[in-house]
Design a protein around this motif. Structure first.
Motif, PDB file in Angstrom:
ATOM      1  N   ALA A  74      32.237  44.916  24.601  1.00 40.72           N
ATOM      2  CA  ALA A  74      31.849  45.959  25.567  1.00 40.72           C
ATOM      3  C   ALA A  74      31.313  45.323  26.850  1.00 40.72           C
ATOM      4  CB  ALA A  74      30.798  46.875  24.950  1.00 40.72           C
ATOM      5  N   ARG A  75      30.643  44.174  26.725  1.00 41.65           N
ATOM      6  CA  ARG A  75      30.131  43.488  27.933  1.00 41.65           C
ATOM      7  C   ARG A  75      31.288  43.033  28.816  1.00 41.65           C
ATOM      8  NH1 ARG A  75      25.688  42.354  24.530  1.00 41.65           N
ATOM      9  NH2 ARG A  75      26.550  40.510  23.552  1.00 41.65           N
ATOM     10  N   VAL A  76      32.358  42.591  28.179  1.00 40.32           N
ATOM     11  CA  VAL A  76      33.543  42.168  28.954  1.00 40.32           C
ATOM     12  C   VAL A  76      34.122  43.375  29.703  1.00 40.32           C
ATOM     13  CG1 VAL A  76      35.849  41.137  28.820  1.00 40.32           C
ATOM     14  CG2 VAL A  76      34.042  40.359  27.254  1.00 40.32           C
ATOM     15  N   ILE A  77      34.239  44.489  29.000  1.00 44.35           N
ATOM     16  CA  ILE A  77      34.846  45.683  29.603  1.00 44.35           C
ATOM     17  C   ILE A  77      33.994  46.173  30.777  1.00 44.35           C
ATOM     18  CG2 ILE A  77      35.675  48.050  29.171  1.00 44.35           C
ATOM     19  CD1 ILE A  77      37.105  45.770  27.502  1.00 44.35           C
ATOM     20  N   MET A  78      32.666  46.182  30.601  1.00 45.03           N
ATOM     21  CA  MET A  78      31.780  46.660  31.680  1.00 45.03           C
ATOM     22  C   MET A  78      31.942  45.771  32.909  1.00 45.03           C
ATOM     23  SD  MET A  78      30.499  49.457  30.757  1.00 45.03           S
ATOM     24  CE  MET A  78      29.437  49.701  32.170  1.00 45.03           C
ATOM     25  N   LYS A  79      32.091  44.466  32.690  1.00 44.21           N
ATOM     26  CA  LYS A  79      32.310  43.564  33.843  1.00 44.21           C
ATOM     27  C   LYS A  79      33.666  43.841  34.496  1.00 44.21           C
ATOM     28  CE  LYS A  79      29.804  39.312  34.289  1.00 44.21           C
ATOM     29  NZ  LYS A  79      29.095  39.845  35.424  1.00 44.21           N
ATOM     30  N   MET A  80      34.667  44.086  33.672  1.00 46.95           N
ATOM     31  CA  MET A  80      36.007  44.344  34.217  1.00 46.95           C
ATOM     32  C   MET A  80      36.044  45.556  35.140  1.00 46.95           C
ATOM     33  SD  MET A  80      38.542  43.768  30.993  1.00 46.95           S
ATOM     34  CE  MET A  80      40.049  44.186  31.869  1.00 46.95           C
ATOM     35  N   ILE A  81      35.311  46.590  34.762  1.00 46.43           N
ATOM     36  CA  ILE A  81      35.395  47.834  35.565  1.00 46.43           C
ATOM     37  C   ILE A  81      34.412  47.808  36.741  1.00 46.43           C
ATOM     38  CG2 ILE A  81      36.318  49.221  33.681  1.00 46.43           C
ATOM     39  CD1 ILE A  81      33.592  50.419  33.223  1.00 46.43           C
ATOM     40  N   GLY A  82      33.668  46.702  36.856  1.00 43.45           N
ATOM     41  CA  GLY A  82      32.798  46.498  38.028  1.00 43.45           C
ATOM     42  C   GLY A  82      31.694  47.497  38.117  1.00 43.45           C
TER      43      GLY A  82
END
Ligand code: ADE
Length: 223
Positions: free
Chosen positions: A215-223
């Motif tokens: 989830a941390r990766v996804i949150m970073k991806m969506i800025g």
């Protein structure tokens, strides 16, 4: 407004993302609960699709029909298949295939494709996010089927036929549906187990850790 659709199979896979958007609007369709929110001028729609390729494919189609997303990101856990892929590593799908459907049936009949490619921009975004977080990540094929793989001989057969880095039960259903609609897609999965004889025990131990890390990766991806 750019719209990101985020799909997880199980509530645990979306728990951290849901925490970031406590005021998300909830809308139900075909028994899927879509959560609609905004982040830095982008629309974020996240949804729990349930387990398996039928759930994930139908959910993706409803997501596309209702919200017309520019990008679809699948988040969750998976079983590691590549030798170099360890529990808690991230695998970014370069492409996705069904491991339990004979490829030529999809190649000779609609949609005339059995290998559903990820969007290169989304793959790069995921790699960058993992790099910034200092997470070990690998980019390669993810395969999906209607089975939790926890048998080393089944694992070996899937590797022999498809040479994947990871296995799950939803990615290929999402990728297949995104392909049929011409929507950019990527699946990013954190390994909860190694899809071998210890698979179920490992899944129980690492599911939450791996889901939260992803989830941390996804949150970073969506800025
Ligand atoms: N999701 C997480 N681990 C898995 C496995 N071993 N097989 C299928 N789906 C999974």
């Amino acid at each position: 407004m750019i719209t990101y659709g985020i799909i997880g199979a199980m509530p645990s896979e979306l728990a951290q993302i849901a925490k970031e958007f406590p005021d998300a609007l909830k809308e139900t369709s075909a028994m899927y609960e879509f959560h609609v929110a905004e982040k830095n001028g982008k629309k974020i729609v996240f949804v729990c699709c349930g387990i398996g390729k039928v759930n994930s494919a139908v959910c993706t189609q409803v997501l596309i029909d209702r919200y017309n997303p520019d990008f679809i990101i699948n988040t969750g856990v998976a079983g590691g298949m590549g030798k170099e892929v360890k529990v808690c590593d991230i695998v970014i799908a370069s492409d996705a295939r069904h491991h339990d459907l004979v490829p030529r049936l999809l190649e000779n009949y609609p949609p005339f494709c059995s290998d559903f490619k990820s969007d290169e921009h989304l793959v790069e975004l995921a790699k960058k996010a993992c790099g910034e977080l200092g997470y070990a990540c690998h980019t390669g094929r993810i395969v999906s089927g209607e089975q939790f793989i926890s048998d080393s001989s089944v694992k070996a057969n899937i590797i022999k036929e498809f040479d994947p880095l990871a296995v799950d039960m939803e990615t290929s259903g999402i990728a297949h549906t995104a392909f049929r609609n011409g929507v950019a897609f990527v699946s990013v999965r954190c390994m909860s187990d190694s899809a071998d004889d210890n698979g179920e025990m490992s899944f129980e131990e690492f599911e939450k850790i791996a889901a939260d890390k992803n989830a941390r990766v996804i949150m970073k991806m969506i800025g």
